[in-house]
Write a protein that holds these residues in place. Structure first.
Motif, PDB file in Angstrom:
ATOM      1  N   ILE A 174     -34.003  49.928 -17.660  1.00  0.00           N
ATOM      2  CA  ILE A 174     -35.190  49.120 -17.409  1.00  0.00           C
ATOM      3  C   ILE A 174     -34.903  48.133 -16.284  1.00  0.00           C
ATOM      4  N   TYR A 175     -35.770  48.104 -15.275  1.00  0.00           N
ATOM      5  CA  TYR A 175     -35.625  47.139 -14.189  1.00  0.00           C
ATOM      6  C   TYR A 175     -36.820  46.203 -14.182  1.00  0.00           C
ATOM      7  N   ASN A 176     -36.545  44.934 -14.339  1.00  0.00           N
ATOM      8  CA  ASN A 176     -37.569  43.897 -14.413  1.00  0.00           C
ATOM      9  C   ASN A 176     -37.715  43.246 -13.041  1.00  0.00           C
ATOM     10  N   THR A 177     -38.886  43.338 -12.428  1.00  0.00           N
ATOM     11  CA  THR A 177     -39.025  42.791 -11.069  1.00  0.00           C
ATOM     12  C   THR A 177     -39.407  41.316 -11.056  1.00  0.00           C
ATOM     13  N   ASN A 178     -39.787  40.803 -12.232  1.00  0.00           N
ATOM     14  CA  ASN A 178     -40.163  39.400 -12.291  1.00  0.00           C
ATOM     15  C   ASN A 178     -41.300  39.096 -11.313  1.00  0.00           C
ATOM     16  N   GLU A 179     -42.123  40.085 -11.065  1.00  0.00           N
ATOM     17  CA  GLU A 179     -43.267  39.983 -10.155  1.00  0.00           C
ATOM     18  C   GLU A 179     -42.887  39.535  -8.750  1.00  0.00           C
ATOM     19  N   SER A 180     -41.668  39.833  -8.341  1.00  0.00           N
ATOM     20  CA  SER A 180     -41.233  39.500  -6.983  1.00  0.00           C
ATOM     21  C   SER A 180     -41.145  40.781  -6.160  1.00  0.00           C
ATOM     22  N   LYS A 181     -41.787  40.763  -4.977  1.00  0.00           N
ATOM     23  CA  LYS A 181     -41.751  41.934  -4.091  1.00  0.00           C
ATOM     24  C   LYS A 181     -40.327  42.238  -3.663  1.00  0.00           C
ATOM     25  N   PHE A 182     -39.594  41.161  -3.381  1.00  0.00           N
ATOM     26  CA  PHE A 182     -38.209  41.311  -2.949  1.00  0.00           C
ATOM     27  C   PHE A 182     -37.403  42.048  -4.012  1.00  0.00           C
ATOM     28  N   THR A 183     -37.538  41.582  -5.263  1.00  0.00           N
ATOM     29  CA  THR A 183     -36.796  42.208  -6.358  1.00  0.00           C
ATOM     30  C   THR A 183     -37.268  43.642  -6.583  1.00  0.00           C
ATOM     31  N   GLU A 184     -38.568  43.859  -6.427  1.00  0.00           N
ATOM     32  CA  GLU A 184     -39.093  45.209  -6.648  1.00  0.00           C
ATOM     33  C   GLU A 184     -38.475  46.209  -5.663  1.00  0.00           C
ATOM     34  N   LYS A 185     -38.345  45.781  -4.409  1.00  0.00           N
ATOM     35  CA  LYS A 185     -37.715  46.659  -3.417  1.00  0.00           C
ATOM     36  C   LYS A 185     -36.258  46.939  -3.775  1.00  0.00           C
ATOM     37  N   LYS A 186     -35.604  45.891  -4.263  1.00  0.00           N
ATOM     38  CA  LYS A 186     -34.214  46.017  -4.683  1.00  0.00           C
ATOM     39  C   LYS A 186     -34.104  47.021  -5.837  1.00  0.00           C
ATOM     40  N   CYS A 187     -35.046  46.945  -6.772  1.00  0.00           N
ATOM     41  CA  CYS A 187     -35.028  47.853  -7.925  1.00  0.00           C
ATOM     42  C   CYS A 187     -35.168  49.300  -7.465  1.00  0.00           C
ATOM     43  N   LEU A 188     -36.025  49.540  -6.483  1.00  0.00           N
ATOM     44  CA  LEU A 188     -36.188  50.898  -5.962  1.00  0.00           C
ATOM     45  C   LEU A 188     -34.870  51.391  -5.372  1.00  0.00           C
ATOM     46  N   ARG A 189     -34.191  50.490  -4.687  1.00  0.00           N
ATOM     47  CA  ARG A 189     -32.899  50.835  -4.107  1.00  0.00           C
ATOM     48  C   ARG A 189     -31.894  51.195  -5.213  1.00  0.00           C
ATOM     49  N   TYR A 190     -31.878  50.380  -6.280  1.00  0.00           N
ATOM     50  CA  TYR A 190     -30.967  50.638  -7.395  1.00  0.00           C
ATOM     51  C   TYR A 190     -31.251  51.992  -8.035  1.00  0.00           C
ATOM     52  N   LEU A 191     -32.544  52.282  -8.215  1.00  0.00           N
ATOM     53  CA  LEU A 191     -32.924  53.540  -8.866  1.00  0.00           C
ATOM     54  C   LEU A 191     -32.457  54.726  -8.034  1.00  0.00           C
ATOM     55  N   ARG A 192     -32.618  54.608  -6.723  1.00  0.00           N
ATOM     56  CA  ARG A 192     -32.131  55.671  -5.842  1.00  0.00           C
ATOM     57  C   ARG A 192     -30.623  55.799  -5.958  1.00  0.00           C
ATOM     58  N   ALA A 193     -29.946  54.652  -5.918  1.00  0.00           N
ATOM     59  CA  ALA A 193     -28.485  54.664  -5.960  1.00  0.00           C
ATOM     60  C   ALA A 193     -27.991  55.237  -7.289  1.00  0.00           C
ATOM     61  N   GLN A 194     -28.722  54.934  -8.355  1.00  0.00           N
ATOM     62  CA  GLN A 194     -28.314  55.427  -9.671  1.00  0.00           C
ATOM     63  C   GLN A 194     -28.686  56.887  -9.831  1.00  0.00           C
ATOM     64  N   ASN A 195     -29.482  57.375  -8.880  1.00  0.00           N
ATOM     65  CA  ASN A 195     -29.847  58.783  -8.885  1.00  0.00           C
ATOM     66  C   ASN A 195     -30.535  59.195 -10.182  1.00  0.00           C
ATOM     67  N   VAL A 196     -31.481  58.385 -10.619  1.00  0.00           N
ATOM     68  CA  VAL A 196     -32.167  58.659 -11.885  1.00  0.00           C
ATOM     69  C   VAL A 196     -32.955  59.965 -11.816  1.00  0.00           C
ATOM     70  N   SER A 197     -33.221  60.527 -12.987  1.00  0.00           N
ATOM     71  CA  SER A 197     -33.937  61.802 -13.061  1.00  0.00           C
ATOM     72  C   SER A 197     -35.442  61.633 -12.877  1.00  0.00           C
ATOM     73  N   GLY A 198     -35.948  60.475 -13.254  1.00  0.00           N
ATOM     74  CA  GLY A 198     -37.382  60.232 -13.153  1.00  0.00           C
ATOM     75  C   GLY A 198     -37.655  58.743 -13.246  1.00  0.00           C
ATOM     76  N   VAL A 199     -38.832  58.340 -12.779  1.00  0.00           N
ATOM     77  CA  VAL A 199     -39.165  56.913 -12.783  1.00  0.00           C
ATOM     78  C   VAL A 199     -40.555  56.694 -13.378  1.00  0.00           C
ATOM     79  N   ILE A 200     -40.650  55.740 -14.294  1.00  0.00           N
ATOM     80  CA  ILE A 200     -41.946  55.269 -14.771  1.00  0.00           C
ATOM     81  C   ILE A 200     -42.141  53.890 -14.149  1.00  0.00           C
TER      82      ILE A 200
END
Lengths: 333, 333
Positions: free
Chosen positions: A97-123
């Motif tokens: 679970i990635y919590n963006t805290n309603e911050s655009k900056f954090t949201e972009k970071k979360c997308l980067r993390y998800l890519r790096a973690q190579n997840v199978s799918g994203v909700i």
């Protein structure tokens, strides 16, 4: 097994579905002893992955579903995640679970993390409209509550509650109880979900032959109890008159009710109030209030099943799904 | 770079701290251009990891902190996670949250996932007493609120609020306001945290020369509003007399207050109530109530800093840390 081999290719070699391969790899039952042996032999031949991380690398995906959420302390999101996660546990898929805290900056970071973690799918729950999830490349993504710019991209879905209908029945409830000057509390950025709720509000007024009054659209600083309290107090002090208020979240409704009480307005006699979400504050607060219920159980289970189908390539459902909402009548209408 | 090379070894070769290597790998600033070039060259020489997953494999850890939490819909836990996560974002460490839904079965599964994901560290909130985190091997673990059987194991910490003191000041508040028959609502399994709060309660009674009455220890089915409501209603119907009740969570307190109201008991005149946690229900419910505040900001920031220190091997703090609590006086005492 090399980096590019897919679950699908293993499935083809073993003459089973990708879902079966996944179940065998996770020892998740629902296959014969024979199938298990065949699948494991083929996996073995390609080089057995000793742990999930290694398996993720070899299969070019880690065996995890990522969830992006704007605010984990919002009970509505927390409950939705709980349902999704419980269902995904049945598939033996952990959830990050990635919590963006309603911050655009954090949201972009979360997308980067998800890519790096190579997840199978994203909700991807209620993402920022300025950010496109395209950077997730070919990872299956289900957007919740926030419509992506283009649909359908392959392996992309969009789901939400019927927010327009929710706005309509909330407003209709107050009209039926005699309100004629109904205010609405929405947010300032005009997100898709809030705009839909606002459209439903306008439709109900229109149907009743009432012209929407722009001075009755309240936009608090934040979606919070405190901001809702301030703006309602301010509007009343400035002489704005209204006999009903449709609050687009339950937190806004609870702040509005407290402000009405502070200003000596009787709820529901002088002003009626309807919220949205049906979280516990709606029945545990000072005055339990009427609200629009979103069907968290159905939405959560659908999301879990759909993302698994998209990962295993067995999904045959369409790219858009809308869930019905429901009026819960309490002491404010 | 082979599977066994550690961050520390890279740091030694580059003549910098492990924290600096971590920052360079994450492009996280706070190092000179020169340092960056040196660190990157050494990483390069050992074989550069193209993504986080691969890096995790090569460094034998994925670059993630795992959090185990019993109930993500509990606002106290959600807010704590929010603080931890925001702080860890500063270190560019993503957080994978695992919600056990208070199920032992799921909790064991989460431990398995964390091992498989090869996380760098674990923050283990309020775990089940029957489950030992030993299976996490040499991964740094901080236990929150639930004391592990043995301490200190290397790379293990235990932190909590001063629950004993919380139980003491909650009870003391009611004694000071004239209560003489103070009930306590705790949970049925005698977890460490709840036992500590109970000990504080007994100490305050003892200090006031009052003997604790076992019939005033209420144990609801679950830690929920509904269970608290039922047990208080039942005790009153059965003629149990009390003039104060210390509820060991805010959800229990809000259920107790609603039941007292239903039974025609005036709060605080006839019965005083104190909760625990200071979550939003404590000030937004029917009657804002007195409660014990846990210092979420300090606890969350400490947890994030400490787990990073344990991961980077720069932690010099002791294995146990206790955080002060605070009485918040409202309309029920």
């Amino acid at each position: 097994m090399n980096q590019t081999v897919s679950l699908k290719e293993i499935a083809e070699k073993a003459h089973v579905s990708p879902a079966t391969v996944s179940r065998v790899m996770n020892k998740n039952g629902r296959y014969s002893k024979e199938t298990e042996e065949r699948v494991l032999r083929i996996i073995e031949e390609c080089g057995y992955a000793p742990n999930q991380l290694a398996r993720g690398l070899r299969m070019s995906r880690s065996h995890i579903v990522g969830i992006i959420v704007p605010d984990i302390t919002n009970e509505f999101f927390a409950k939705l995640i709980q349902v999704i996660q419980n269902r995904l546990f049945d598939f033996d898929y952990p959830v990050a679970i990635y919590n963006t805290n309603e911050s655009k900056f954090t949201e972009k970071k979360c997308l980067r993390y998800l890519r790096a973690q190579n997840v199978s799918g994203v909700i991807y729950i209620n993402g920022n409209e300025d950010i496109e999830g395209d950077s997730l490349d070919d990872i299956p993504v289900i957007y919740v509550d926030r419509k992506p710019a283009e649909l359908p991209k392959s392996k992309t879905k969009y789901i939400s509650s019927d927010n327009r209908r929710g706005g309509y029945i909330a407003t209709r409830e107050m009209l039926d109880k005699g309100c004629r000057r109904i205010a609405v509390m929405t947010e300032r950025f005009g997100t898709y979900v809030m705009t839909e709720r606002l459209t439903g509000y306008a439709e109900a007024l229109n149907e009743a032959g009432i012209e929407a009054d722009p001075s009755l659209i309240f936009k608090p600083e934040l979606i919070s109890y405190e901001s809702a309290f301030s703006i309602v107090e301010e509007k009343i002090k400035n002489g704005v008159e209204f006999d009903g208020i449709f609050c687009q979240t339950d937190w806004l409704a609870s702040g509005a009710i407290a402000a009405l009480k502070r200003c000596g307005k009787k709820v529901p006699n002088e002003v009626k109030v309807v919220g949205f979400d049906n979280i516990s504050i709606s029945y545990l607060c000072y005055q339990p209030f009427t609200t629009i219920e979103q069907d968290i159980a159905s939405i959560g289970n659908y999301l879990a099943n759909a993302i698994m189908g998209m990962i295993d390539d067995t999904d045959r459902d369409g790219p858009v799904r809308v869930f019905p909402v429901n009026l819960i009548r309490r002491q404010t209408t």
